[in-house]
Structures are given as structure tokens and as C-alpha cells.
Motif scaffolding. Structure first.
Motif, PDB file in Angstrom:
ATOM      1  N   GLU A 285       0.815  -1.216   0.000  1.00 56.55           N
ATOM      2  CA  GLU A 285       0.000   0.000   0.000  1.00 56.55           C
ATOM      3  C   GLU A 285       0.849   1.267   0.000  1.00 56.55           C
ATOM      4  O   GLU A 285       0.367   2.336  -0.372  1.00 56.55           O
ATOM      5  N   THR A 286       2.128   1.154   0.357  1.00 57.42           N
ATOM      6  CA  THR A 286       2.991   2.338   0.362  1.00 57.42           C
ATOM      7  C   THR A 286       3.402   2.776  -1.038  1.00 57.42           C
ATOM      8  O   THR A 286       3.882   3.894  -1.222  1.00 57.42           O
ATOM      9  N   LYS A 287       3.254   1.874  -2.016  1.00 63.53           N
ATOM     10  CA  LYS A 287       3.525   2.180  -3.424  1.00 63.53           C
ATOM     11  C   LYS A 287       4.944   2.715  -3.654  1.00 63.53           C
ATOM     12  O   LYS A 287       5.167   3.641  -4.424  1.00 63.53           O
ATOM     13  N   GLU A 288       5.900   2.079  -2.988  1.00 55.73           N
ATOM     14  CA  GLU A 288       7.305   2.493  -3.135  1.00 55.73           C
ATOM     15  C   GLU A 288       8.153   1.279  -3.426  1.00 55.73           C
ATOM     16  O   GLU A 288       8.779   0.701  -2.530  1.00 55.73           O
ATOM     17  N   PRO A 289       8.154   0.774  -4.687  1.00 56.78           N
ATOM     18  CA  PRO A 289       7.529   1.350  -5.881  1.00 56.78           C
ATOM     19  C   PRO A 289       6.054   0.935  -6.002  1.00 56.78           C
ATOM     20  O   PRO A 289       5.586   0.069  -5.273  1.00 56.78           O
ATOM     21  N   ASP A 290       5.374   1.523  -6.958  1.00 51.59           N
ATOM     22  CA  ASP A 290       3.986   1.185  -7.238  1.00 51.59           C
ATOM     23  C   ASP A 290       3.975  -0.075  -8.102  1.00 51.59           C
ATOM     24  O   ASP A 290       4.262  -0.026  -9.297  1.00 51.59           O
ATOM     25  N   LEU A 291       3.623  -1.207  -7.494  1.00 51.27           N
ATOM     26  CA  LEU A 291       3.700  -2.478  -8.215  1.00 51.27           C
ATOM     27  C   LEU A 291       2.573  -2.671  -9.215  1.00 51.27           C
ATOM     28  O   LEU A 291       2.616  -3.613 -10.017  1.00 51.27           O
TER      29      LEU A 291
END
Length: 278
Positions: free
Chosen positions: A224-230
Motif C-alpha cells: 500500500e505504500t507504493k514504493e515502488p507502485d507495483l
């Protein structure tokens, strides 16, 4: 494509129960974590392997974190061979197709890292060949810290000198090592194109999100942190013909494995149960 957790989900209590729980979520891969040592008997490993085969769960194994092929101490380099070979034996008994290896740090001698990794893996391969274990791939993982050996280019150089070696692509590690380098679908496409040129029949991925700093990786984070956005990775690979295994190393190992699977339109649109053949 197959998806699963890094380790046995706690809800399963015992390995067989964890495998059943994993399959009940519509997942069909699992990485057995031998990160503190491959301490499992042959008979027990075969029992677990039979259960995984019955459930159609593809197994892989992670070798101990203690491997250090570029250590200045010969004893540690020798012990690293033992860690690789003991993990490969366990994988063979489990029916797992690949073991994942953190090969080395650069330490005080970065110029010797490549040669020492090649030497250590060649020695490991010789032991395994002598024992007739030729069904387990030695997977060298892309690493997230700048001080660690493990870029795709370095792994390709190892492959030139050691038979039976393939890369394991940890997407979050690449992102961290590049200080947030995976920001677009094109970034993901360039990375997977390079990886697929090296990976062989099955591309083995580790997926998670990650906290990073000046020296690269700090810690793994939920998707959910999208770091990276998968979602970018799923978009790029949704129509790929490459066979893939995705192992989730986020703190939410099985939950985020499901989240990532459902990022793929091919699974999301058809529905989980129908897409997984259940």
C-alpha cells in the motif's frame, strides 16, 4: 503466473496447514525460508514436498543470510559453500526448483567480489553435481544496498562462469539501490526485459515495497505504500508469455501476495476462483 508468500503463513501453524491455508487464498507458490539454516530432515522435507505437489504449490527456498563469498576469512567462504549446498539438498528433497542466495558484500575488497562469488558458486555446484543434485537452480538475488554484490549485470557475469545459476529479481531492491528508480511503466519494462533475457524458463521475482536511504535498502514495506507502485509492474506483465513466480516479502506476506495477484487484470477480471482453477 504463480503467486505466494515468503515463508509459511502463521495461520497454518504447521507447514502442511500453512500450505493448505495458502492454497485456500488462491495462491500457488511458497518460498521456504531457511535464512537461519537449512535444518530439516530428508523424510520431513519429502512429506512437505508431497503436500505442496498435491496442492499444486510451486516451492522455492531462501538460503541463509550468513553467506559471504567475499569474506576476507577463508573459513567464512568455506562455510558459505556449506550453506548453499545444505539449502540445495533441502530444496531437492522438498521438490523446490530454485534456492535464493544473497551472495556477498563488497566489504573492503570490492574488486574481488565477482571472482569470489564465481569461485564459491562453482565449488557449491561441484559438490551438488557429485551428489547427483542437478534439479535445483542457484538463484542469485538482486540486492538493495549499494555495498552488496548483486546487480543484474553482475549476476550475468556470474552466469558466464557458473552453470545452473539464474538471477532472482527483487524489484524493491532494484528500486532502493537506484534511490527510487522505478517510477514509470517504461522503467518496469526496461527492468523486466533485461531480466527475462537472463532468467531461463521461469522468472523468479521477489515483490514488496521498500524504505530506502542514501545507502539503499532500509526495510521492506507493505504494498500500500507504493514504493515502488507495483501496479506498474502488473500492467507491464499482464500480457506476458514468460512463466513467472512472484514471492511476496512484504510484512503482510500472504495478504499482499493476494493484493499483487489481483493487480493483474487477467486475474482480477476473471475472478480469483476461476483464474486459479478452484
Amino acid at each position: 503466473m504463480r503467486f505466494g508468500p515468503a515463508g509459511y503463513p502463521a495461520a497454518g501453524k504447521k507447514p502442511e496447514g500453512a500450505l493448505e491455508y495458502t492454497r485456500g487464498l488462491g495462491l500457488d507458490a511458497l518460498e521456504v525460508e531457511f535464512v537461519r539454516g537449512a535444518r530439516i530432515g530428508e523424510e520431513r522435507a519429502q512429506e512437505i514436498g508431497r503436500k505442496a505437489k498435491e496442492l499444486d504449490i510451486r516451492l522455492s527456498c531462501h538460503a541463509p543470510y550468513f553467506i559471504s563469498f567475499n569474506s576476507e576469512e577463508q573459513e567464512k567462504r568455506d562455510k558459505s559453500v556449506d550453506y548453499v549446498t545444505s539449502t540445495a539438498r533441502a530444496a531437492h528433497n522438498l521438490g523446490a526448483y530454485i534456492i535464493v542466495i544473497h551472495a556477498a558484500s563488497y566489504g573492503k575488497s570490492p574488486d574481488t567480489a565477482l571472482g569470489n562469488v564465481i569461485d564459491g558458486l562453482n565449488r557449491s555446484k561441484e559438490v551438488l553435481d557429485d551428489e547427483g543434485i542437478r534439479d535445483v537452480i542457484l538463484g542469485v538475488e538482486t540486492m538493495g544496498k549499494l555495498g552488496q554484490f548483486g546487480t543484474l549485470k553482475e549476476i550475468a557475469q556470474v552466469m558466464d562462469s557458473v552453470d545452473g545459476v539464474r538471477p532472482v529479481l527483487d524489484v524493491a531492491h532494484v528500486h532502493a539501490r537506484g534511490h527510487g528508480s522505478l517510477r514509470t511503466e517504461q522503467d518496469m519494462r526496461d527492468l523486466t526485459d533485461e531480466f527475462f533475457g537472463l532468467c531461463g524458463d521461469v522468472a523468479h521475482f521477489h515483490i514488496s515495497c521498500i524504505k530506502y536511504g542514501d545507502k539503499g535498502e532500509i526495510s521492506h514495506l507493505p504494498l500500500e505504500t507504493k514504493e515502488p507502485d507495483l501496479q506498474l509492474l502488473a500492467n507491464v506483465l499482464d500480457d506476458s508469455k514468460q512463466e513467472c513466480t512472484f514471492i511476496c516479502e512484504s510484512p503482510l506476506i500472504e495478504k499482499d501476495a493476494v493484493v499483487f495477484r489481483d493487480m493483474f487484470p487477467r486475474y482480477r477480471l476473471r475472478g480469483t476462483s476461476r483464474a486459479r482453477g478452484r
